[in-house]
Structures are given as structure tokens and as C-alpha cells.
Design a protein around this motif. Structure first.
Motif, PDB file in Angstrom:
ATOM      1  N   TRP A 168      -1.001 -10.713  -2.788  1.00 17.97           N
ATOM      2  CA  TRP A 168      -0.545  -9.359  -2.496  1.00 17.97           C
ATOM      3  C   TRP A 168       0.781  -9.314  -1.759  1.00 17.97           C
ATOM      4  N   SER A 169       1.093 -10.336  -0.987  1.00 18.22           N
ATOM      5  CA  SER A 169       2.321 -10.328  -0.187  1.00 18.22           C
ATOM      6  C   SER A 169       3.588 -10.298  -1.040  1.00 18.22           C
ATOM      7  N   GLU A 170       3.476 -10.692  -2.300  1.00 18.96           N
ATOM      8  CA  GLU A 170       4.657 -10.672  -3.166  1.00 18.96           C
ATOM      9  C   GLU A 170       5.093  -9.256  -3.534  1.00 18.96           C
ATOM     10  N   ALA A 171       4.232  -8.274  -3.265  1.00 17.79           N
ATOM     11  CA  ALA A 171       4.569  -6.884  -3.569  1.00 17.79           C
ATOM     12  C   ALA A 171       4.512  -5.992  -2.331  1.00 17.79           C
ATOM     13  N   ASP A 172       4.466  -6.600  -1.171  1.00 22.19           N
ATOM     14  CA  ASP A 172       4.325  -5.837   0.065  1.00 22.19           C
ATOM     15  C   ASP A 172       5.676  -5.636   0.738  1.00 22.19           C
TER      16      ASP A 172
ATOM     17  N   ILE B  76       6.325  -4.866   3.819  1.00 21.69           N
ATOM     18  CA  ILE B  76       6.349  -5.479   5.153  1.00 21.69           C
ATOM     19  C   ILE B  76       6.692  -6.963   5.081  1.00 21.69           C
ATOM     20  N   THR B  77       6.235  -7.658   4.041  1.00 22.71           N
ATOM     21  CA  THR B  77       6.502  -9.095   3.916  1.00 22.71           C
ATOM     22  C   THR B  77       7.742  -9.387   3.070  1.00 22.71           C
ATOM     23  N   ASP B  78       8.518  -8.343   2.779  1.00 26.51           N
ATOM     24  CA  ASP B  78       9.715  -8.478   1.937  1.00 26.51           C
ATOM     25  C   ASP B  78       9.384  -8.960   0.528  1.00 26.51           C
ATOM     26  N   GLY B  79       8.220  -8.571   0.037  1.00 24.18           N
ATOM     27  CA  GLY B  79       7.859  -8.910  -1.336  1.00 24.18           C
ATOM     28  C   GLY B  79       8.804  -8.223  -2.303  1.00 24.18           C
ATOM     29  N   SER B  80       9.092  -8.863  -3.416  1.00 23.13           N
ATOM     30  CA  SER B  80      10.070  -8.314  -4.350  1.00 23.13           C
ATOM     31  C   SER B  80       9.453  -7.637  -5.574  1.00 23.13           C
ATOM     32  N   VAL B  81       8.187  -7.914  -5.857  1.00 24.36           N
ATOM     33  CA  VAL B  81       7.546  -7.323  -7.035  1.00 24.36           C
ATOM     34  C   VAL B  81       7.308  -5.825  -6.766  1.00 24.36           C
ATOM     35  N   PRO B  82       7.780  -4.947  -7.642  1.00 23.08           N
ATOM     36  CA  PRO B  82       7.554  -3.516  -7.426  1.00 23.08           C
ATOM     37  C   PRO B  82       6.056  -3.193  -7.385  1.00 23.08           C
ATOM     38  N   SER B  83       5.570  -2.722  -6.252  1.00 22.38           N
ATOM     39  CA  SER B  83       4.130  -2.494  -6.077  1.00 22.38           C
ATOM     40  C   SER B  83       3.574  -1.470  -7.051  1.00 22.38           C
ATOM     41  N   GLU B  84       4.389  -0.523  -7.496  1.00 22.76           N
ATOM     42  CA  GLU B  84       3.904   0.480  -8.450  1.00 22.76           C
ATOM     43  C   GLU B  84       3.591  -0.111  -9.827  1.00 22.76           C
ATOM     44  N   LEU B  85       3.993  -1.346 -10.058  1.00 20.31           N
ATOM     45  CA  LEU B  85       3.706  -2.013 -11.331  1.00 20.31           C
ATOM     46  C   LEU B  85       2.498  -2.946 -11.231  1.00 20.31           C
ATOM     47  N   THR B  86       1.800  -2.879 -10.108  1.00 19.11           N
ATOM     48  CA  THR B  86       0.667  -3.787  -9.887  1.00 19.11           C
ATOM     49  C   THR B  86      -0.645  -3.030  -9.745  1.00 19.11           C
ATOM     50  N   GLU B  87      -1.736  -3.783  -9.837  1.00 20.13           N
ATOM     51  CA  GLU B  87      -3.067  -3.247  -9.559  1.00 20.13           C
ATOM     52  C   GLU B  87      -3.832  -4.288  -8.765  1.00 20.13           C
ATOM     53  N   LYS B  88      -4.765  -3.830  -7.940  1.00 18.12           N
ATOM     54  CA  LYS B  88      -5.539  -4.728  -7.087  1.00 18.12           C
ATOM     55  C   LYS B  88      -6.613  -5.452  -7.904  1.00 18.12           C
ATOM     56  N   LEU B  89      -6.673  -6.779  -7.747  1.00 23.82           N
ATOM     57  CA  LEU B  89      -7.727  -7.579  -8.379  1.00 23.82           C
ATOM     58  C   LEU B  89      -8.868  -7.829  -7.415  1.00 23.82           C
ATOM     59  N   ASP B  90      -8.522  -8.256  -6.210  1.00 29.43           N
ATOM     60  CA  ASP B  90      -9.495  -8.551  -5.164  1.00 29.43           C
ATOM     61  C   ASP B  90      -8.762  -8.435  -3.831  1.00 29.43           C
ATOM     62  N   PRO B  91      -9.408  -8.717  -2.709  1.00 28.93           N
ATOM     63  CA  PRO B  91      -8.736  -8.536  -1.415  1.00 28.93           C
ATOM     64  C   PRO B  91      -7.442  -9.347  -1.234  1.00 28.93           C
ATOM     65  N   HIS B  92      -7.270 -10.390  -2.010  1.00 26.85           N
ATOM     66  CA  HIS B  92      -6.114 -11.258  -1.820  1.00 26.85           C
ATOM     67  C   HIS B  92      -5.106 -11.232  -2.956  1.00 26.85           C
ATOM     68  N   ARG B  93      -5.493 -10.707  -4.100  1.00 30.24           N
ATOM     69  CA  ARG B  93      -4.611 -10.801  -5.271  1.00 30.24           C
ATOM     70  C   ARG B  93      -4.347  -9.449  -5.923  1.00 30.24           C
TER      71      ARG B  93
END
Length: 124
Positions: free
Chosen positions: A21-25, A27-44
């Protein structure tokens, strides 16, 4: 050279793209646009569209096998950065081969890549 991945896109329409998840966050300077993602589990997270029976990443632009590319190439997840096309660096890639075969595309061979010396001939 027109990179073969710019015509392919098979891996983007075959595999689930799951990553931390940090790759789209923000706060952690993640670069993946979060609007293009969906939650799989608490960590991914997964790229939207890739957790489907017939996966196709929401960021894939174009037609697989003809002209396809990643619409967020500079912001793509680490798992995408790790996929290497077969023979680009002298070895086959099981991931590349599996995705290409699933889309009816021929496997890449060493002949699909220029010889290392082709770009910079020895002048000395």
C-alpha cells in the motif's frame, strides 16, 4: 529502437498487479496514483482491473499485441518495474512468455533485440 513492450502489453492484461500500500500513499511519497488502485488486503493494493477473471490494468493504453503502453509508466508499481521482457538482457522471462502465449503472441527471441555493439560500433 521502438521497444517491443510498446507493441505488446500482454503482461498488463494477464497478471494481477499487487503491491504494498505504501507505493500509493501520499504520506510515504508513493508514486502510484491511488485512484487507480483497489484494496486487496490490509497490506496490499492492486491496480484496478487486474484482480478480475480477465485482467486488464486500468493504466494500459492501446491494443495488446499491436500498440500498447503503460499510461503511468513513470509512476508504475515496483512489481511492474521488475518484469523483464524475454531476452532483452540475454535470458528468457517466464512471465513475459506466459503472458504473450495467453494472448496468442509469438515468444520473443534474442533476434528481437539489437546486438550490444550495434548502437556503438568499435571505432578503435
Amino acid at each position: 529502437m521502438n521497444h517491443t513492450c510498446l507493441r505488446c502489453g500482454a503482461c498488463c492484461a494477464f497478471f494481477r498487479v499487487a503491491f504494498h500500500w505504501s507505493e500509493a500513499d501520499v504520506i510515504t511519497d508513493g508514486s502510484v496514483p491511488s485512484e487507480l488502485t483497489e484494496k486487496l488486503d490490509p497490506h496490499r493494493l492492486a491496480m484496478r482491473g487486474t484482480n478480475a477473471a480477465k485482467p486488464r490494468c486500468v493504466a494500459l493504453v492501446g491494443v495488446v499485441g499491436e500498440a500498447a503502453h503503460c499510461g503511468i509508466y513513470e509512476q508504475r508499481p515496483s512489481v511492474c518495474r521488475e518484469v523483464v521482457p524475454s531476452w532483452e538482457f540475454g535470458t528468457l522471462s517466464a512471465q513475459c512468455d506466459k503472458a504473450r502465449l495467453a494472448h496468442g503472441l509469438p515468444l520473443l527471441t534474442p533476434n528481437d533485440w539489437p546486438a550490444p555493439h550495434a548502437s556503438f560500433p568499435n571505432v578503435g
